[in-house]
Design an enzyme around this catalytic site. Structure first.
Site, PDB file in Angstrom:
ATOM      1  N   GLU A 147      -5.376  -4.676  10.639  1.00  0.00           N
ATOM      2  CA  GLU A 147      -4.330  -3.679  10.844  1.00  0.00           C
ATOM      3  C   GLU A 147      -4.587  -2.916  12.142  1.00  0.00           C
ATOM      4  OE1 GLU A 147      -2.321  -2.534   6.903  1.00  0.00           O
ATOM      5  OE2 GLU A 147      -4.059  -1.256   7.135  1.00  0.00           O
ATOM      6  N   ASN A 171       0.862  -1.186   0.000  1.00  0.00           N
ATOM      7  CA  ASN A 171       0.000   0.000   0.000  1.00  0.00           C
ATOM      8  C   ASN A 171       0.898   1.236   0.000  1.00  0.00           C
ATOM      9  OD1 ASN A 171      -1.792   2.060   0.533  1.00  0.00           O
ATOM     10  ND2 ASN A 171      -2.231   1.411   2.639  1.00  0.00           N
ATOM     11  N   TRP A 172       1.004   1.858  -1.151  1.00  0.00           N
ATOM     12  CA  TRP A 172       1.926   3.006  -1.267  1.00  0.00           C
ATOM     13  C   TRP A 172       1.382   4.273  -0.617  1.00  0.00           C
ATOM     14  CZ3 TRP A 172       3.808   2.931  -7.103  1.00  0.00           C
ATOM     15  CH2 TRP A 172       4.447   1.712  -7.345  1.00  0.00           C
ATOM     16  N   LYS A 173       0.113   4.280  -0.295  1.00  0.00           N
ATOM     17  CA  LYS A 173      -0.537   5.478   0.258  1.00  0.00           C
ATOM     18  C   LYS A 173      -0.299   6.670  -0.696  1.00  0.00           C
ATOM     19  CE  LYS A 173      -0.148   3.403   4.735  1.00  0.00           C
ATOM     20  NZ  LYS A 173      -0.107   3.541   6.178  1.00  0.00           N
ATOM     21  N   GLU A 228      -6.899   4.960   7.632  1.00  0.00           N
ATOM     22  CA  GLU A 228      -6.717   6.383   7.291  1.00  0.00           C
ATOM     23  C   GLU A 228      -7.954   6.936   6.574  1.00  0.00           C
ATOM     24  OE1 GLU A 228      -2.931   5.736   5.407  1.00  0.00           O
ATOM     25  OE2 GLU A 228      -2.119   5.216   7.379  1.00  0.00           O
ATOM     26  N   GLY A 256       2.587   2.455  10.702  1.00  0.00           N
ATOM     27  CA  GLY A 256       3.551   3.543  10.511  1.00  0.00           C
ATOM     28  C   GLY A 256       4.290   3.947  11.780  1.00  0.00           C
ATOM     29  N   GLY A 271       2.853  -1.020   4.262  1.00  0.00           N
ATOM     30  CA  GLY A 271       2.877   0.394   3.905  1.00  0.00           C
ATOM     31  C   GLY A 271       4.293   0.841   3.584  1.00  0.00           C
ATOM     32  N   GLY A 272       4.909   1.508   4.541  1.00  0.00           N
ATOM     33  CA  GLY A 272       6.228   2.125   4.344  1.00  0.00           C
ATOM     34  C   GLY A 272       7.248   1.223   3.659  1.00  0.00           C
ATOM     35  N   SER A 283       3.511  -1.942  10.235  1.00  0.00           N
ATOM     36  CA  SER A 283       4.968  -1.986  10.440  1.00  0.00           C
ATOM     37  C   SER A 283       5.599  -3.333  10.056  1.00  0.00           C
ATOM     38  CB  SER A 283       5.321  -1.619  11.882  1.00  0.00           C
ATOM     39  OG  SER A 283       4.932  -0.278  12.148  1.00  0.00           O
ATOM     40  N   HIS A 292      -9.496   1.465   4.713  1.00  0.00           N
ATOM     41  CA  HIS A 292      -8.230   1.597   5.434  1.00  0.00           C
ATOM     42  C   HIS A 292      -8.447   2.548   6.623  1.00  0.00           C
ATOM     43  CE1 HIS A 292      -4.146   2.789   6.400  1.00  0.00           C
ATOM     44  NE2 HIS A 292      -3.770   1.652   5.850  1.00  0.00           N
TER      45      HIS A 292
HETATM   46  P1  PGA Z   1       2.882   0.486   7.565  1.00  0.00           P
HETATM   47  O1  PGA Z   1       1.406   0.678   6.988  1.00  0.00           O
HETATM   48  O2  PGA Z   1       3.413  -0.817   7.014  1.00  0.00           O
HETATM   49  O3  PGA Z   1       3.659   1.675   7.101  1.00  0.00           O
HETATM   50  O4  PGA Z   1       2.762   0.423   9.060  1.00  0.00           O
HETATM   51  C1  PGA Z   1       0.524  -0.400   6.811  1.00  0.00           C
HETATM   52  C2  PGA Z   1      -0.787   0.081   6.235  1.00  0.00           C
HETATM   53  O5  PGA Z   1      -1.276   1.133   6.667  1.00  0.00           O
HETATM   54  O6  PGA Z   1      -1.369  -0.562   5.329  1.00  0.00           O
END
Ligand code: PGA
Length: 262
Positions: free
Chosen positions: A174, A10-12, A104, A180, A241-242, A220, A102
């Site tokens: 999640e 997930n590149w956001k 967010e 993050g 994500g990251g 993470s 998600h």
């Molecule tokens: P993260 O994000 O790996 O940066 O913690 C995961 C996500 O929000 O899908």
């Protein structure tokens, strides 16, 4: 039942379409060098909408086995919904997946379980697999109510879903406190909730349906912690994500089985 693991990046809101092409190329090369078998572990990238067409062109042109998807999808078919993207448009771009709900989106766009379920069903109607996200915040975790909270979300999302729609869904657990933050859930934490989700799916549908649904862990995830999490019986992949923005790191996550045997 054998569920094919899925690693989805997930590149956001990162990378423009040129940077997206560069990242997908590097990722594809890294996985090719490692002779990655995509039928053993499915790999997907989830870029911003503006990069999907570029990723499609690259994947089609170079016949990559990588899959891709979108970070959100509209519940509507078409019409006066400024800023929304219809599932049909994503299907036309060859999207395999669409993330729905998600944390967010829930936080910044007030999405609730009902909307998340509607988005998932809208995606499925166009042949797109929704990755529906659930997870508790830190306060709920501190109270030890994570299972209760997540099962309420599962009930809300699958409320009107048929068994066929449930089978066509991927779930991502999640925990919000792990997203993050660098604070990853322990493998036991991940298993506790993923196992409970599968149990609830068996109650809502039946064991066969529950066993067919992939449940990912997210929060993470890195190459250094993915193997332990993946060794849990009800964890079928990761939403990353990251770490998915680094092609070497993400390809190492995809190849977690090699860390297990190392
Ligand atoms: P993260 O994000 O790996 O940066 O913690 C995961 C996500 O929000 O899908």
């Amino acid at each position: 039942m054998a569920r094919t693991p899925l690693m989805a990046g997930n590149w956001k809101m990162n990378l423009d379409h040129l940077e997206a092409i560069a990242l997908v190329q590097k990722l594809a090369w890294a996985l090719k060098d490692a002779k990655h078998d995509y039928s053993e572990v499915e790999v997907a990238v989830i870029p911003p909408f503006t990069s999907i067409r570029s990723v499609q062109t690259l994947v089609d042109g170079e016949k990559l086995e990588l899959k891709y998807g979108a970070q959100d999808v509209s519940v509507h078919e078409k019409g006066a919904y400024t800023g929304e993207i219809a599932p049909r448009m994503l299907a036309k771009l060859g999207c395999t997946f669409a993330i729905c709900g998600h944390s967010e989106r829930r936080l910044y766009h007030a999405e609730n379980d009902w909307v998340v379920g509607e988005k998932a069903r809208a995606a499925i109607a166009h042949g797109i697999t929704p990755i529906v996200c659930v997870g508790e915040n830190l306060a709920i975790r501190r109270e030890g109510r994570q299972v209760e909270r997540v099962l309420i979300q599962v009930d809300g999302i699958f409320n009107t879903s048929t068994p066929e729609q449930a089978r066509a869904t991927v779930i991502a657990y999640e925990p919000i406190w792990a997203i993050g933050t660098g604070e990853v859930a322990t493998p036991a934490d991940a298993q506790e909730v993923c196992g409970a989700i599968r149990g609830r799916l068996a109650e809502l549908y039946d064991q066969d349906v529950a066993d067919s649904i992939r449940i990912l862990y997210g929060g993470s995830v890195k190459a250094s912690n993915v193997a332990a999490i993946m060794s849990e019986p009800d964890v079928d992949g990761a939403l990353v994500g990251g770490a998915s923005l680094d092609p070497e790191e993400f390809s190492a996550i995809v190849r977690y089985q090699q860390h297990l045997s190392a």
